[in-house]
Design an enzyme around this catalytic site. Structure first.
Site, PDB file in Angstrom:
ATOM      1  CB  SER A 181       5.598  -1.745  12.180  1.00  0.00           C
ATOM      2  OG  SER A 181       5.101  -0.645  12.214  1.00  0.00           O
ATOM      3  CG  ASN A 232      -1.504   1.168   1.617  1.00  0.00           C
ATOM      4  OD1 ASN A 232      -1.606   2.346   0.531  1.00  0.00           O
ATOM      5  ND2 ASN A 232      -2.718   1.248   2.531  1.00  0.00           N
ATOM      6  CD1 TRP A 233       3.300   0.735  -2.946  1.00  0.00           C
ATOM      7  CD2 TRP A 233       3.441   2.672  -4.574  1.00  0.00           C
ATOM      8  NE1 TRP A 233       3.669   0.998  -4.236  1.00  0.00           N
ATOM      9  CE2 TRP A 233       4.289   1.774  -5.133  1.00  0.00           C
ATOM     10  CE3 TRP A 233       3.539   3.428  -5.764  1.00  0.00           C
ATOM     11  CZ2 TRP A 233       5.168   1.774  -6.732  1.00  0.00           C
ATOM     12  CZ3 TRP A 233       3.834   3.856  -7.024  1.00  0.00           C
ATOM     13  CH2 TRP A 233       4.642   2.517  -7.348  1.00  0.00           C
ATOM     14  CE  LYS A 234      -0.543   3.223   4.437  1.00  0.00           C
ATOM     15  NZ  LYS A 234      -0.078   2.912   6.317  1.00  0.00           N
ATOM     16  CD  GLU A 242      -3.070  -2.505   7.259  1.00  0.00           C
ATOM     17  OE1 GLU A 242      -1.895  -2.505   6.783  1.00  0.00           O
ATOM     18  OE2 GLU A 242      -3.182  -1.678   7.363  1.00  0.00           O
ATOM     19  N   GLY A 279       2.516   1.830  10.844  1.00  0.00           N
ATOM     20  CA  GLY A 279       3.497   3.193  10.813  1.00  0.00           C
ATOM     21  C   GLY A 279       4.437   3.743  12.002  1.00  0.00           C
ATOM     22  N   GLY A 325       3.080  -1.145   4.301  1.00  0.00           N
ATOM     23  CA  GLY A 325       2.805   0.147   4.200  1.00  0.00           C
ATOM     24  C   GLY A 325       4.144   0.463   3.861  1.00  0.00           C
ATOM     25  N   GLY A 326       4.940   1.668   4.635  1.00  0.00           N
ATOM     26  CA  GLY A 326       6.291   2.202   4.018  1.00  0.00           C
ATOM     27  C   GLY A 326       7.328   1.418   3.527  1.00  0.00           C
ATOM     28  CD  GLU A 336      -2.923   5.114   7.017  1.00  0.00           C
ATOM     29  OE1 GLU A 336      -2.579   4.791   5.563  1.00  0.00           O
ATOM     30  OE2 GLU A 336      -1.810   4.651   7.837  1.00  0.00           O
ATOM     31  CG  HIS A 354      -5.614   1.014   5.742  1.00  0.00           C
ATOM     32  ND1 HIS A 354      -6.127   2.478   6.376  1.00  0.00           N
ATOM     33  CD2 HIS A 354      -5.048   0.200   5.445  1.00  0.00           C
ATOM     34  CE1 HIS A 354      -4.419   2.163   6.410  1.00  0.00           C
ATOM     35  NE2 HIS A 354      -3.494   0.792   5.945  1.00  0.00           N
TER      36      HIS A 354
END
Ligand code: 13P
Length: 271
Positions: free
Chosen positions: A229, A9-11, A184, A190, A250-251, A107, A105
């Site tokens: 993470s 997921n590049w967000k 998640e 993150g 993610g990251g 977010e 998600h």
């Protein structure tokens, strides 16, 4: 045996170079990874999907068509068409060659969609989006996880059960056979503080059992991935858990070498 899935997921990140360079890099590394998996005798095949911001979908389609990598969007509208500014429908998403879509998600839940709605109402919205995705032949990755506050209050299972029950009520248990669930925990996203492998296993097993009460065969084939993470350093241990079928990254999905290493961890952690 369930085929592991690693989803990136590049967000809302635009890569340092350009999205094109990153996509080509992802492709090159996926080809190297495929070779590595074939050479490793204990490795098995995996699915890989990436979720760039929607403005890069056309590039993703141009660059990734014909490769083993799937792509998808980070959200989908609960409606087919009409006056829904800023929304993208499931059929539009399908038109860009997407196979997958992320739904619910945290977010989105925390930042945009709460607007005084309680979590049960949010689950209903997730279920509507879920129906739209399935009807277009997309594979939804439905995300759920508890906040740090809910974790401390011991509410994890309650929160997850509520969503699963809503999904099953709307679409029946068999629809989950063409779905991926992503656990998640919000406190792990993150933060660098991932859930322990034991905790992830406990929650995933609870999810599978909840589905099994309705349909044992669907529960057995259902892929449940973990996000929060995940890094090359902890991926193997997490993916080695019997009910963890891959990861939502993610990251680390923006760092192509790290992402590739995480994919390899999934290939060698089959159970
Ligand atoms: P991180 O891997 O950066 O913690 O993000 C997880 C996530 O939210 C994936 O959807």
């Amino acid at each position: 045996m369930r085929k592991p899935l690693i989803a990136g997921n590049w967000k809302m990140n635009s890569p340092d170079e350009s999205s094109k360079v990153l996509l080509v890099n992802v492709l090159v590394h996926a080809q190297l990874l495929e070779k590595r998996i074939l050479e490793e005798k204990d490795a098995s095949d995996i699915d890989i999907a990436i979720f760039p911001p929607s403005v890069y979908l056309k590039e993703a389609q141009e660059i990734l068509t014909g490769s083993k990598i799937h792509w998808g969007t980070q959200n989908v509208s609960a409606y087919d068409e009409g006056p829904y500014t800023g929304e993208i429908s499931a059929s539009m998403i399908r038109g860009f060659g997407c196979d997958y879509v992320l739904i619910g998600h945290s977010e989105r839940r925390c930042l945009y969609e709460t607007l005084e709605l309680d979590q049960y109402v949010l689950d209903q919205i997730v279920a509507k989006k879920y129906a739209k995705a399935i009807n277009q032949g997309l594979t939804p990755i439905i995300c759920i996880g508890e906040t740090a506050e809910d974790y401390a209050a011991g509410k994890t299972e309650e929160i997850i059960a509520r969503l699963l029950d809503v999904l099953i009520e709307h679409q029946g248990p068999q629809a989950l056979a063409q779905t991926v669930l992503a656990y998640e925990p919000v406190w792990a996203i993150g933060t660098g503080q991932s859930a322990t492998p034991e905790w992830a296993q406990k929650v995933h097993s609870f999810m599978r059992e909840r589905v099994a009460k309705h349909d044992a065969a669907t529960a057995e084939s259902l892929r449940i991935i973990y996000g929060g993470s995940v890094k090359p350093e902890n991926a193997r241990e997490i993916f080695a858990q019997p009910d963890v079928d891959g990861g939502l990254i993610g990251g680390a999905s923006l760092e192509v070498e790290e992402f590739s290493e995480i994919c390899f961890s999934a290939a060698v952690s089959t159970h």
